[in-house]
Design a protein around this motif. Structure first.
Motif, mmCIF file in Angstrom:
data_model
loop_
_atom_site.group_PDB
_atom_site.id
_atom_site.type_symbol
_atom_site.label_atom_id
_atom_site.label_comp_id
_atom_site.label_asym_id
_atom_site.label_seq_id
_atom_site.Cartn_x
_atom_site.Cartn_y
_atom_site.Cartn_z
ATOM 1 N N MET A 158 7.722 -1.036 -9.006
ATOM 2 C CA MET A 158 6.279 -0.835 -8.932
ATOM 3 C C MET A 158 5.886 0.506 -9.562
ATOM 4 O O MET A 158 4.805 0.659 -10.110
ATOM 5 C CB MET A 158 5.798 -0.872 -7.470
ATOM 6 N N PHE B 88 12.432 -2.620 -5.374
ATOM 7 C CA PHE B 88 11.010 -2.979 -5.393
ATOM 8 C C PHE B 88 10.097 -1.787 -5.681
ATOM 9 O O PHE B 88 9.282 -1.812 -6.612
ATOM 10 C CB PHE B 88 10.620 -3.636 -4.060
ATOM 11 N N ALA B 89 10.265 -0.716 -4.891
ATOM 12 C CA ALA B 89 9.365 0.434 -5.045
ATOM 13 C C ALA B 89 9.535 1.064 -6.434
ATOM 14 O O ALA B 89 8.562 1.507 -7.050
ATOM 15 C CB ALA B 89 9.645 1.463 -3.958
ATOM 16 N N GLN C 143 -0.443 -5.722 -9.102
ATOM 17 C CA GLN C 143 0.943 -5.795 -8.602
ATOM 18 C C GLN C 143 0.972 -6.442 -7.227
ATOM 19 O O GLN C 143 1.856 -7.250 -6.929
ATOM 20 C CB GLN C 143 1.556 -4.391 -8.517
ATOM 21 N N ARG D 241 4.163 8.339 -3.133
ATOM 22 C CA ARG D 241 5.511 7.803 -3.385
ATOM 23 C C ARG D 241 6.608 8.774 -2.942
ATOM 24 O O ARG D 241 7.765 8.398 -2.859
ATOM 25 C CB ARG D 241 5.674 7.440 -4.860
ATOM 26 N N PRO E 269 -1.539 6.975 0.426
ATOM 27 C CA PRO E 269 -0.098 6.748 0.292
ATOM 28 C C PRO E 269 0.467 7.546 -0.883
ATOM 29 O O PRO E 269 -0.210 7.762 -1.889
ATOM 30 C CB PRO E 269 -0.011 5.248 0.014
ATOM 31 N N TRP F 32 11.754 -13.734 -1.089
ATOM 32 C CA TRP F 32 11.964 -14.362 -2.398
ATOM 33 C C TRP F 32 12.766 -13.459 -3.328
ATOM 34 O O TRP F 32 12.990 -13.785 -4.472
ATOM 35 C CB TRP F 32 10.630 -14.719 -3.046
ATOM 36 N N ARG F 33 13.204 -12.295 -2.820
ATOM 37 C CA ARG F 33 13.977 -11.384 -3.643
ATOM 38 C C ARG F 33 15.375 -11.192 -3.055
ATOM 39 O O ARG F 33 15.537 -11.159 -1.847
ATOM 40 C CB ARG F 33 13.274 -10.016 -3.697
ATOM 41 N N LEU G 11 -1.780 5.877 5.362
ATOM 42 C CA LEU G 11 -2.332 4.540 5.539
ATOM 43 C C LEU G 11 -3.502 4.546 6.510
ATOM 44 O O LEU G 11 -4.223 3.569 6.635
ATOM 45 C CB LEU G 11 -1.250 3.578 6.062
ATOM 46 N N ARG H 230 3.216 -9.545 -7.234
ATOM 47 C CA ARG H 230 4.526 -9.241 -6.668
ATOM 48 C C ARG H 230 4.607 -9.485 -5.176
ATOM 49 O O ARG H 230 5.692 -9.551 -4.621
ATOM 50 C CB ARG H 230 4.881 -7.772 -6.953
ATOM 51 N N ILE H 231 3.454 -9.538 -4.496
ATOM 52 C CA ILE H 231 3.475 -9.732 -3.044
ATOM 53 C C ILE H 231 2.734 -11.018 -2.658
ATOM 54 O O ILE H 231 3.345 -11.955 -2.139
ATOM 55 C CB ILE H 231 2.835 -8.533 -2.297
ATOM 56 N N ARG I 273 0.830 -1.202 0.000
ATOM 57 C CA ARG I 273 0.000 0.000 0.000
ATOM 58 C C ARG I 273 0.869 1.258 0.000
ATOM 59 O O ARG I 273 0.581 2.214 -0.705
ATOM 60 C CB ARG I 273 -0.902 0.021 1.231
ATOM 61 N N VAL J 106 3.806 1.820 -1.168
ATOM 62 C CA VAL J 106 4.444 2.168 -2.445
ATOM 63 C C VAL J 106 3.413 2.193 -3.578
ATOM 64 O O VAL J 106 3.780 2.193 -4.749
ATOM 65 C CB VAL J 106 5.643 1.254 -2.803
ATOM 66 N N ARG J 107 2.149 2.209 -3.215
ATOM 67 C CA ARG J 107 1.049 2.334 -4.164
ATOM 68 C C ARG J 107 1.054 1.251 -5.238
ATOM 69 O O ARG J 107 0.979 1.550 -6.440
ATOM 70 C CB ARG J 107 1.074 3.716 -4.822
ATOM 71 N N CYS J 108 1.156 0.001 -4.817
ATOM 72 C CA CYS J 108 1.014 -1.103 -5.763
ATOM 73 C C CYS J 108 -0.420 -1.118 -6.278
ATOM 74 O O CYS J 108 -1.358 -0.858 -5.526
ATOM 75 C CB CYS J 108 1.270 -2.442 -5.072
#
Lengths: 270, 276
Positions: free
Chosen positions: B112, B108-109, A181, B85, B83, B99-100, B65, A185-186, A173, A175-177
């Motif tokens: 995305m 990651f960010a 995504q 960025r 949220p 897993w990364r 959030l 990705r998660i 949340r 990083v605004r997926c």
């Protein structure tokens, strides 16, 4: 002194562990060889009737001859089609169901008891119902084998999704997926160990389901052929079919176990 | 190596009458009430308070959030509606994705956000170097210690080049030595990047070591009851904890905090009269 011991011990431990693995692999293979030898000797020495348990060489020869017959390949084709369809439908629906339960926990809580109850039910019982509903064809097998694959898949995926650490979802949340995504990705990678276990169990269940259902009433396929040969006392050919089914299912589950292990070791879970 | 981070100017954070009320069952719990404060841009502020005082809730409001029940937060003049960025978050829990690899976690960010692959790689490499994890780029988190994983999480936040960094007790789960070491690292990194930072902690010396200003939060309902300026040099190192100036600040913060901690303890245990 201590330092020397410390630096030496990991290497020693790894060496011992890898040699342990070699020994146990050799022992496993050795056991199989021993079994084959006993079966061969027993059949040759007539410890038992070869009509009950034929010699492995006879079975192997028969299996080899089978590979050249159209009958065999049409049985393989029928059973493969059923199993592949049940895997696609059962595992796919299982994953979708788990995603639905995860997104709507209330519905999940309502349906969970049914899912768990179905886990324990011998679904083969419903084969007659399926025959009435769908007819005696590949689809009645596919429907039941799909349900059998679906249940462990759905349960495992759901457990995996529900167990995702909340911080991963807060990260998504923050990083605004996008929802997609977050899923790709998660959620799916985070639940992957459970999804893999679901795939493995679901595949085994689909395999058991398809063969057992063919065995009881179908008019084609590996399971049907084994029963047919049994009823006509073609023992050697029957064993040849059994061996082929065994080998195929061992390869399939072995590949899934290996994939699961490599996934877990990469993450350091085991 | 620190150029990319310096291109993002810090922005100020304005709290006006922020309050958060949770509904649990049929009673309302006021977690945060009436917080009106201002963090100038490029300033490092820590909030200390007894556990359960709503520090993390206040941070979640800034992160977008959690919606405030009353009032609002503005970042660089823009009201927070979700949220963003431009706002980077470092969590208390281990948030590295197992897993990364380290590099893949750090980018990651960026991934995305649809940043180009080449730029993801460059910015990840810079951030990894900044937090001192060079050489571990291809390691998976399970091979790293808890402190190193928090460095990965910090690098992930820095790689996104946020103008505001929010840290929610990021070192709470680590041992004392690692905390002190990472605290020193945060001071060093901040002296290069100068984002606006809001740092939550329950550790007074950590708060003083890192910040230019320390806010003391009261026990539930949480509000800011004291603001203490930390007049220590910006490029301080952990050795400063043994100086008299540091000690004086520590006593000053503790004085404000003690009464609140006892009130919180009394309410949680229900005994009512501890130390009063």
């Amino acid at each position: 002194m201590t330092a020397a011991l410390d630096s030496a011990s990991p290497a020693r431990r790894t060496r011992r562990r890898s040699s342990d693995a070699t020994v146990s692999a050799i022992a496993t293979a050795g056991l199989l060889v021993a079994l084959v030898v006993v079966l061969q000797v027993g059949a040759a020495a007539k410890w038992w009737s070869s009509a009950i348990l034929p010699a492995p060489t006879a079975v192997a020869r028969s299996a080899w001859d089978l590979l050249a017959t159209g009958q065999f390949w049409s049985d393989v084709g029928r059973t493969s089609f059923e199993i592949i369809m049940s895997l696609i439908i059962g595992l796919g629906l299982g994953l979708l169901l788990a995603l639905g339960f995860w997104k709507a926990p209330y519905i999940g809580r309502v349906l969970e008891p049914y899912l768990m109850a179905f886990y324990a039910v011998p679904l083969v019982l419903f084969y007659p119902v399926m025959m009435v509903l769908v007819g005696i064809n590949a689809w009645s097998v596919i429907v039941l084998a799909s349900i059998m694959a679906l249940i462990p898949m759905a349960v495992n995926c759901w457990v995996g999704l529900a167990g995702i650490p909340p911080v991963y979802l807060r990260l998504a949340r923050s990083v605004r997926c996008t929802p997609l995504q977050t899923l790709w990705r998660i959620a799916l990678p985070a639940a992957a160990p459970f999804i893999m276990a679901g795939l493995r169990l679901g595949t085994v269940y689909a395999l058991i389901g398809a063969i057992a259902m063919e065995f009881t009433t179908a008019q084609a396929g590996m399971g049907y052929r084994i029963r047919y040969l049994y009823e006509y006392y073609s023992t050697v050919q029957m064993y040849a079919y059994i061996v082929v089914v065994l080998i195929v299912s061992m390869i399939l589950t072995g590949a899934l176990v290996a994939a699961e292990r490599s996934l877990l070791s990469r993450r350091g879970n085991r | 190596m620190t150029k990319p981070q310096q291109t993002t100017p810090g922005r100020d954070i304005e709290f006006s009458g922020v309050g958060v009320t949770f509904h649990s069952g049929d009673r309302d719990v006021v977690a945060v009430t009436d917080v009106t404060q201002h963090i100038p841009d490029r300033t490092f502020v820590s909030i200390v308070g007894p556990s359960g005082c709503g520090k993390s809730t206040l941070l979640s409001v800034v992160a977008g959030l959690q919606r405030p029940t009353t009032g609002e937060v503005r970042i660089g003049g823009e009201p927070v509606r979700g949220p963003n960025r431009q706002v980077g978050l470092v969590f208390q829990e281990d948030s590295t994705l197992p897993w990364r690899t380290v590099t893949d976690n750090v980018r990651f960010a960026l991934q995305m956000a649809g940043v180009s692959r080449a730029e993801q790689r460059d910015r990840a490499a810079d951030a990894i170097e900044l937090v001192g994890l060079s050489g571990f780029e291809q390691a998976f988190p399970h091979a790293l210690s808890g402190g190193m994983r928090q460095r990965v999480a910090l690098a992930r936040t820095l790689a996104a080049q946020p103008s505001v960094v929010l840290m929610d007790e990021p070192f709470a789960a680590l041992d004392q030595q690692t905390r002190l070491l990472l605290g020193g690292e945060v001071v060093r990194i901040w002296s290069q990047t100068h984002q606006t930072v809001l740092f939550i902690t329950h550790d007074i010396s950590e708060a003083i070591l890192l910040s230019q200003q320390v806010w003391v939060m009261s026990y539930r309902p949480g509000t800011i009851i004291d603001v203490i300026d930390v007049d220590l040099p910006d490029d301080r190192d952990p050795g400063i904890v043994s100086t008299p100036a540091f000690n004086a600040l520590q006593n000053r913060v503790w004085e404000s905090l003690r009464a609140e901690s006892m009130r919180g303890f009394a309410q949680e245990t229900g005994s009512g009269g501890v130390g009063r």
